[in-house]
Design an enzyme around this catalytic site. Structure first.
Site, mmCIF file in Angstrom:
data_model
loop_
_atom_site.group_PDB
_atom_site.id
_atom_site.type_symbol
_atom_site.label_atom_id
_atom_site.label_comp_id
_atom_site.label_asym_id
_atom_site.label_seq_id
_atom_site.Cartn_x
_atom_site.Cartn_y
_atom_site.Cartn_z
ATOM 1 N N ASN A 272 0.820 -1.201 0.000
ATOM 2 C CA ASN A 272 0.000 0.000 0.000
ATOM 3 C C ASN A 272 0.861 1.262 0.000
ATOM 4 O OD1 ASN A 272 -2.316 -1.809 0.793
ATOM 5 N ND2 ASN A 272 -1.074 -1.911 2.651
ATOM 6 N N GLU A 305 8.365 -5.043 -1.223
ATOM 7 C CA GLU A 305 7.230 -4.144 -1.038
ATOM 8 C C GLU A 305 7.639 -2.691 -1.280
ATOM 9 O OE1 GLU A 305 4.541 -5.668 -1.003
ATOM 10 O OE2 GLU A 305 5.341 -7.617 -0.451
#
Length: 881
Positions: A272, A305
């Site tokens: 995210n 990530e």
């Protein structure tokens, strides 16, 4: 939980949505059982869409409280809200309007862990792939990019920390002990990248200064008391940020970068924008709780990530069929990072072992699909090794074909051209074609065709003419829904190795394109003639595993032994000995099935001894070279009519034979590698421990093996050595008091640490032999086992179903019956995790007939259960098809 609708999504059916949502304002009033979500959506009708076209939004399990258009409350006749959608029948005719939707959700009862849920008192979200629709009604698809502003309100006592994507904004106090925080993300993103975390957490903080001089505030949030365990993750984050600037020219773009670690999480981590949410397994570590493998995984996943910030976030995928565009590409990037940070040869071998263990069986079974699938019923089931690991290999091949400089130009063009867009594989490949001037049209088949290509090769040498000829043929077996395959472009790195171990030079090549040590296989058959070759060489083919293929190379054992001793390419050197071990084990298993005993050539033990003593080789490399192929690797090479008991017996006999022949040498090396008491997670220290623990496994098969392993366990000063010794005791001597004493001591010491206890459960679930089924059932009733926690579930049942060949495939089918019972029980709470567990029987058709029938019965019993989720029924139906 959505039950299966049978709907199939097809790549060719993609069409842009009728509406866009350029701005999203969200307000959360958090409460465990009744959270109120207010979404103010700026809706823009796409150009060319007729005014008044109905607006269809996605939803899942929502309770609708209010709907307004431009501030006007709607009547119930003006919209409909069935379980999985919201339809505004007659939107305003103007180009833009504001739609306000108020929904109510219950985070505390959300056991599926998708959308907004509560984990150990912490509110947390997981929205990839389609979890945002469990929060509010939305166009929940990757090509809808929106700028988000988020206001979070909660009880300060319950949630002093309020986080979302982007940069922090206003904060303030509210009546009744509540407070709020506002976050704004200036970069448009799809809904799957939305994130929210609220709770009471500890933190460590740091700062990173970008290459343009901007200071970025870094924070990692963890459970109170575990802050010190996040220091390695923070170090990995800073190294990742610097590496991405130096290697790809990518600078971070927000003022803050936050990571939150939670204990209940379906995945490893989630990228995210500006707020990465991690399974705490991939954040928390010190020498007393984490193994060297854990440290390496933390480093790689933190990097993965973070790298998504550009390959996934700034440039996202147009639709879920393009998933490999972000995942395969980012896996390639994290692999390169780890190779630079550690050992490139060792990292490459580890990557290939993972690919073969997880992706090759996928390619060879009923769940086979292309790197870019063409259809799916449930997108969660396509977060697979094919998309991730094979997707990475495809990117690596592009670099091999184009070369380092042209590859970098293509990446730079991709970043410049598609920043802020939702892209496709075609967009990606076009950038490399333009940057290099190369035609990649045949190469694109790697994205479109399922299956693992095979290269078969033979060779001949004409001493009089000083010519060496290499005959190569490619083939690709049929896979589900693809019976006929087109010819691939396969880049094979190679070398012609002379008697002194050095690569021979050659004057010229005829027959195909050979460029910079790469054979470009494009046709079904190639005849490649090398002239000016002074001596007969031994061919070293597919060096560095330049292409994800199987290789059928006509080569004598003595030639493989030579390459195992001398090949200048580390991967090929490892591969040569691994092939010797594999072929010996297969031959031994056949003899066992025929009523005889496994026998092995003495040269195998001789090479193993030479590897141990070769100080010119990295210790981590030697550890990998000495590690025998796993039982699943052997089964995959056999291909059909597999008897796991025979494979286990042959592999065990091979290990014992090597240990017996080298006992004194292995013991001396084992003692030389003894821990000096100072722990470091860096590559050289980890390599020393890896080699010593491989030697321990061999020595454990000798007469005094239990004593050596028990002493190793008792003297261990770190988790790597402690866990390795426990595994040796449990797997080699499970019935002895030494093993039971070690299990008890481990539990007493680490019983309150969930991540360490996951290792305790996994070690026991991986113990070979028929008694492990009963042990796993007993462990499922253990007070520290929880079926609600994905990590604990994977550590026990995931390890047993997917990682224990002889135990799971017990001849009477007890393992399969446990499989069916467990998968159905898990599905009641978490369909996504149940579906992943269910892939444990994807290769059932390769078993011998009796086991095959018992496995099929277990699968049929699941398939016949009414009300299965879309996640599980999709896997089971494809497995049985």
């Amino acid at each position: 939980m959505r039950t299966d609708t049978g709907r199939v999504f097809r790549l060719e059916d993609y069409r842009p949505s009728d509406y866009l949502i350029p701005r999203t304002d969200l307000s959360f009033v958090l409460s465990p059982d009744s959270t109120i979500v207010t979404a103010r959506l700026l809706i823009r009708r796409r150009e060319g869409v007729a005014p008044g076209t109905p607006l269809n939004l996605d939803g899942d399990g929502l309770t609708l409280r209010l709907v307004e258009v431009d501030g006007k409350l709607l009547e119930e006749t003006e919209f409909s809200a069935p379980p999985e959608s919201f339809v505004l029948h007659r939107p305003p005719a103007k180009d833009e309007f504001v739609l306000t939707i108020v929904t109510e959700i219950s985070p505390s009862t959300n056991t599926a862990l998708m959308g907004l849920y509560r984990s150990n008192g912490v509110y947390c979200t997981q929205c990839e792939a389609e979890g945002f629709r469990r929060i509010t009604y939305f166009l929940d698809r990757p090509d809808i990019l929106s700028v988000y502003t988020v206001r979070i309100e909660a009880s300060r006592a319950e949630a002093p920390l309020l986080l979302s994507n982007g940069n922090p904004g206003a904060t303030g106090e509210l009546p009744d002990g509540r407070h709020f925080a506002v976050w704004h993300d200036p970069f448009p993103k799809p809904s799957y990248l939305f994130a929210l975390v609220a709770g009471d957490l500890g933190a460590i903080h740091d700062e990173f200064v970008t290459m343009s001089g901007r200071a970025v505030a870094l924070a990692i949030y963890v459970e109170h008391g575990k802050e010190r365990l996040a220091t390695y993750a923070m170090d990995a984050l800073k190294r990742s940020m610097k590496w991405d600037e130096e290697v790809f020219g990518r600078e971070y773009d927000l003022d803050v970068f936050n990571i939150v670690a939670v204990s209940d999480f379906n995945m490893g981590a989630m990228e995210n924008k500006g707020l990465n949410i991690f399974n705490d397994k991939y954040v928390l570590a010190d020498e007393n709780t984490a193994t060297d493998a854990d440290f390496a995984n933390i480093e790689a996943i933190i990097a993965h990530e973070y790298f998504h910030n550009w390959t996934g976030n700034r440039i996202t995928c147009r639709d879920w069929f393009q998933l490999c565009l972000k995942e395969g590409l980012t896996v390639y990037r994290d692999h390169e990072f780890s190779a630079d940070e550690r050992s490139r040869p060792v990292k490459r071998i580890a990557e290939v072992r993972t690919l073969r263990a997880h992706q090759f069986p996928e390619d060879q079974g009923p769940l086979a699909h292309p790197v870019r699938p063409r259809r799916y019923r449930e997108i969660n089931n396509f977060y697979t090794a094919t998309v991730y690991e094979k997707g990475s290999e495809v990117v690596r091949m592009i670099r091999t074909i184009l070369g380092r400089e042209a590859f970098r130009r293509g990446m730079d063009l991709y970043f410049d051209r598609h920043d802020g867009e939702a892209a496709t594989i075609e967009d990606f490949l076009k950038c490399f074609e333009e940057a290099s001037g190369r035609d990649l049209s045949q190469f694109t088949l790697w994205y479109h065709q399922a299956g693992t290509p095979n290269i078969s090769a033979t060779s001949a040498y004409d001493a009089a003419a000083k010519e060496f000829t290499l005959e190569i043929e490619q083939s690709l077996p049929p896979t589900p829904s693809e019976s006929r395959k087109r010819l691939m472009h396969i880049p094979l790195q190679f070398g012609l190795v002379g008697p002194d171990g050095q690569d021979l030079s050659y004057a010229a090549v005829e027959g195909t394109a050979v460029e910079d040590g790469v054979i470009h296989v494009r046709k079904r058959r190639h005849s490649i003639r090398f002239s000016g070759v002074e001596e007969r060489p031994i061919v070293s083919l597919n060096r560095g595993f330049s292409a994800p293929i199987t290789l059928s190379l006509e080569q004598k054992t003595e030639h493989r032994v030579f390459l195992a001793r001398h090949d200048s390419d580390p991967f090929s050197r490892w591969q040569s000995f691994n092939t010797i071990l594999t072929e010996a084990t297969i031959a031994g298993s056949k003899r066992i099935l025929g009523g005889g005993e496994a026998e092995f050539e003495p040269v195998i033990a001789e090479v193993a001894g030479a590897i141990v003593e070769n100080e010119n080789l990295e210790r981590a490399f030697r550890a990998l070279a000495l590690t025998p192929p796993g039982e699943a690797d052997i089964a995959r090479e056999i291909g059909s009519n597999i008897d796991p008991d025979a494979i286990f017996a042959a592999r065990d006999a091979l290990v014992r034979r090597i240990a017996e022949a080298n006992r004194d040498q292995f013991l001396a090396a084992y003692h030389r590698l003894e821990d000096n008491g100072l722990f470091s997670p860096e590559a050289a220290s980890a390599g020393r421990r890896a080699l010593r623990n491989v030697l321990l496994d061999y020595l454990a098969t000798t007469q005094d093996g239990p004593d050596i392993a028990s002493a190793h366990f008792g003297s261990a000063t770190n988790m790597t050595d402690r866990a390795a010794a426990l595994a040796v005791l449990v797997h080699r001597h499970c019935e002895r008091a030494e093993a039971q004493d070690a299990l008890h001591a481990f539990e007493v010491t680490h019983g309150d640490d969930p991540l360490v206890m996951d290792k305790w459960f996994a070690i026991q679930a991986a113990a070979p032999g028929p008694n492990t089924v009963d042990a796993v059932q007993r462990l499922a009733a253990h007070p520290r086992f929880s079926i609600a926690n994905p990590n604990r579930l994977r550590s026990l049942f995931g390890t047993f179903f997917s990682g224990n060949q002889s135990g799971f495939h017990r001849a009477d089918g007890a393992g399969y019956r446990l499989f069916a019972e467990t998968v159905l029980e898990v599905e009641k709470r978490n369909p996504q995790v149940a579906a992943r567990l269910a892939t444990g029987l994807r290769s059932w058709r390769s078993l011998e007939p009796k086991r095959q029938e018992l496995a099929r019965e277990a699968l049929v019993s699941i398939a016949s259960t009414k009300g299965l989720s879309a996640d599980l029924s999709d896997i089971i139906d494809r497995t049985l098809a």
